[in-house]
Design a protein around this motif. Structure first.
Motif, PDB file in Angstrom:
ATOM      1  N   TYR A  19       0.867  -1.179   0.000  1.00  0.00           N
ATOM      2  CA  TYR A  19       0.000   0.000   0.000  1.00  0.00           C
ATOM      3  C   TYR A  19       0.906   1.233   0.000  1.00  0.00           C
ATOM      4  O   TYR A  19       1.988   1.217   0.606  1.00  0.00           O
ATOM      5  N   PRO A  20       0.472   2.319  -0.671  1.00  0.00           N
ATOM      6  CA  PRO A  20       1.331   3.506  -0.742  1.00  0.00           C
ATOM      7  C   PRO A  20       1.282   4.321   0.553  1.00  0.00           C
ATOM      8  O   PRO A  20       0.244   4.905   0.897  1.00  0.00           O
ATOM      9  N   GLY A  21       2.389   4.364   1.258  1.00  0.00           N
ATOM     10  CA  GLY A  21       2.462   5.138   2.498  1.00  0.00           C
ATOM     11  C   GLY A  21       2.796   6.581   2.205  1.00  0.00           C
ATOM     12  O   GLY A  21       3.962   6.984   2.194  1.00  0.00           O
ATOM     13  N   THR A  22       1.787   7.375   1.963  1.00  0.00           N
ATOM     14  CA  THR A  22       1.982   8.787   1.643  1.00  0.00           C
ATOM     15  C   THR A  22       1.823   9.640   2.894  1.00  0.00           C
ATOM     16  O   THR A  22       1.118   9.261   3.830  1.00  0.00           O
ATOM     17  N   PRO A  23       2.452  10.826   2.935  1.00  0.00           N
ATOM     18  CA  PRO A  23       2.254  11.718   4.086  1.00  0.00           C
ATOM     19  C   PRO A  23       0.788  12.069   4.309  1.00  0.00           C
ATOM     20  O   PRO A  23       0.338  12.189   5.444  1.00  0.00           O
ATOM     21  N   GLY A  24       0.038  12.221   3.216  1.00  0.00           N
ATOM     22  CA  GLY A  24      -1.370  12.545   3.363  1.00  0.00           C
ATOM     23  C   GLY A  24      -2.165  11.441   4.038  1.00  0.00           C
ATOM     24  O   GLY A  24      -3.152  11.703   4.726  1.00  0.00           O
TER      25      GLY A  24
END
Length: 563
Positions: free
Chosen positions: A464-469
């Motif tokens: 899963y993409p761990g983005t700051p948002g």
């Protein structure tokens, strides 16, 4: 392999406010019943990672967890801890799955908690890794956590580090796809940006930490110009990307990729230049001393009209020498003879009653009899392991044919996620291929809510993409899944059994594996059975190891493991 559980308590989720320790082979869902115990006891080989789950009360909010250190006869063991996230499945992969929340993403403990989130089990995934030079013996500590500002819990942990060691690099060849462009899209970054390229390395590093090798990567070929038919190649950018994964310098363990793929160049635009390009690729690997299996990935799953192209690809690569031609096809001519690595789907290896899900089913022994000597045989999962349309088939016989297979789907039992390692050992297959690990990044609006592809939840997506948002902070990072942990545990199962065989007990190892996996579609589901086999294999391996030459060597700790 799984911890040596001795399950004594059956409890329904949230039936007690006390924390409970649950097998990693159980997917904890709302309202589910599961076996548990109040303490954690793990067994881990040197060079192995082992996880377990701690289930907290459903009401736990504002969770804070202290670092878990386990003291023992040498340097303390440090545990990594994540909070398990849930994916709401709208369409089950088949009758093995179901709608509703399924555990999968492993979230950082500092990830924000949504106040409006529906009730979910509160589960911690706790993992302990022992270095190859870790002193064997008993290590102990306590997992301490607080939640709801007032409530505090403490869970005793005991880890037994075994005297035997697993090799840092997988003994089974693997090649799982990953793409810079999909990662960049999932994280909303420009693929040419330094941040995206560093993120690609982070993703590939996580794969390597889980004993998995990758193909694809940036997909950018080395810069080349041709003088006549001779390629003049600048390898600097390629080596900067790939060398740490091929020379063992990336991880402290020295682990490296077992395989790597040849990248085509559009500038190699004639038959002679293509052959010269492939020859230069192989020569570069020889010069560098990289022991990986270099292969050329021919057109994937070729249709009849693709056969001339694939035959031409094979002819060029073989003329160049030094790398193998991988073809994803059943055991059928003329493509089978054109392959140096033949890779049918898993379903093509195991006959079963009812409708067939592979057009040419052959056992591994039958394939080896028909193929030229030296041909490697890999396999891979596809939607044939769950059905390509999504949801249970209305045709009962067809649904049975698509059920029971080893599978990397979110909504399938953990033992199916883990079974490929045992199947590889019992069958003798040479390697495992998987087409992608971030496929949904390129196709879905929000991977956190939807990884449904090719009729399955998670087909081609293990991250899963761990983005700051999404997770806070200022840095992008990969978020691994429970399924990736199960896949890794399966590869460690393979190492246990391979090591036991190398120490002279192959019959015992094969008998133990067949207690759990009888074929690609006949896999035992009870976590307690897997635990019992784990205990038997561990005891036998410990006994054999202590009597072996490897226990006495000050240097090399494991038998040769290069695929």
């Amino acid at each position: 392999m799984g911890a040596g559980w001795a399950w004594v308590v059956m409890a329904a989720l949230a039936a007690t406010p006390e924390p409970r320790v649950v097998s990693p082979l159980v997917k904890v869902r709302p309202g589910s019943a599961f076996a548990s115990r109040p303490v954690a006891r793990l067994s881990v080989a040197r060079g192995e990672c082992e996880g377990t789950q701690v289930v907290l009360p459903d009401s736990a909010r504002r969770l804070k967890v202290k670092p878990l250190l386990l003291g023992g006869p040498s340097d303390a063991l440090h545990a990594d801890i994540w909070r398990v996230g849930y994916l709401d499945v709208e369409v089950p992969s088949n009758s093995e799955g179901d709608v509703g929340p399924w555990p999968d993403a492993l979230l950082p403990l500092g990830a924000p908690e949504r106040d409006d989130a529906p009730p979910r089990p509160v589960v911690l995934y706790v993992e302990v890794c022992a270095k190859e030079d870790q002193t064997p013996g008993t290590y102990q500590g306590r997992l301490r956590a607080s939640f709801n500002k007032l409530e505090h819990v403490s869970v005793p942990f005991t880890v037994e580090v075994q005297p035997f060691a697993l090799p840092a690099t997988s003994s089974l060849a693997t090649s799982f796809g990953i793409s810079l462009y999909s990662i960049a899209r999932g994280h909303e970054l420009a693929p040419e940006s330094p941040e995206a390229r560093e993120l690609l390395r982070d993703y590939a590093r996580v794969l390597l930490e889980h004993r998995v090798s990758a193909h694809g990567m940036s997909m950018t070929p080395p810069s080349v110009r041709f003088e006549g038919d001779t390629p003049i190649i600048d390898w600097s950018d390629y080596d900067a990307e790939m060398a740490p994964f091929l020379d063992g310098s990336l991880l402290a363990s020295g682990a490296r990729f077992t395989t790597s793929d040849v990248r085509d160049s559009r500038k190699a635009d004639t038959e002679e230049r293509k052959v010269a390009w492939y020859r230069a690729f192989a020569e570069h690997y020889r010069t560098k001393g990289w022991p990986t299996q270099l292969f050329f990935y021919a057109k994937d799953e070729p249709k009849p009209e693709d056969v001339p192209l694939v035959l031409a690809q094979s002819r060029r690569v073989r003329a160049a020498g030094g790398s193998r031609v991988l073809i994803t096809t059943p055991m059928e001519e003329p493509l089978a003879s054109a392959a140096d690595i033949l890779a049918p789907t898993l379903n093509c290896f195991f006959p079963r009653p009812g409708p067939q899900t592979c057009r040419a089913v052959h056992t591994l022994a039958q394939m080896r009899e028909q193929l030229p000597e030296g041909t490697r045989i890999w396999w891979y999962q596809s939607c044939n392991s769950h059905g390509c349309d999504g949801g249970p088939s209305q045709k009962r016989a067809q649904e049975r044919s698509y059920s029971g297979w080893a599978s990397y789907m979110v909504d399938h039992p953990a033992v199916l996620n883990r079974a490929m390692g045992l199947l590889a050992f019992t069958s003798g297959v040479d390697g495992e291929l998987y087409f992608d690990t971030v496929f949904a990044y390129n196709t879905k609006h929000d991977v956190w809510t939807d990884v449904f592809e090719f009729g399955g939840n998670g087909d081609g997506t293990l991250f899963y993409p761990g983005t700051p948002g999404r997770l806070g902070g200022f840095r992008h990072h990969p978020v691994a899944s429970l399924r990736l942990k199960h896949l890794r545990d399966g590869l460690e199962d393979y190492e246990y059994l391979r090591l036991l065989s190398a120490l002279g007990d192959e019959a015992f190892a094969k008998d133990a594996a067949r207690k759990l996996v009888r074929s690609g579609w006949d896999i035992r589901r009870d976590a307690r059975e897997w635990a019992q086999v784990r205990q038997l294999v561990t005891a036998r391996l410990r006994q054999r190891w202590l009597a072996s030459e490897f226990a006495k060597r000050p240097g090399r700790h494991t038998p040769k493991s290069t695929p």
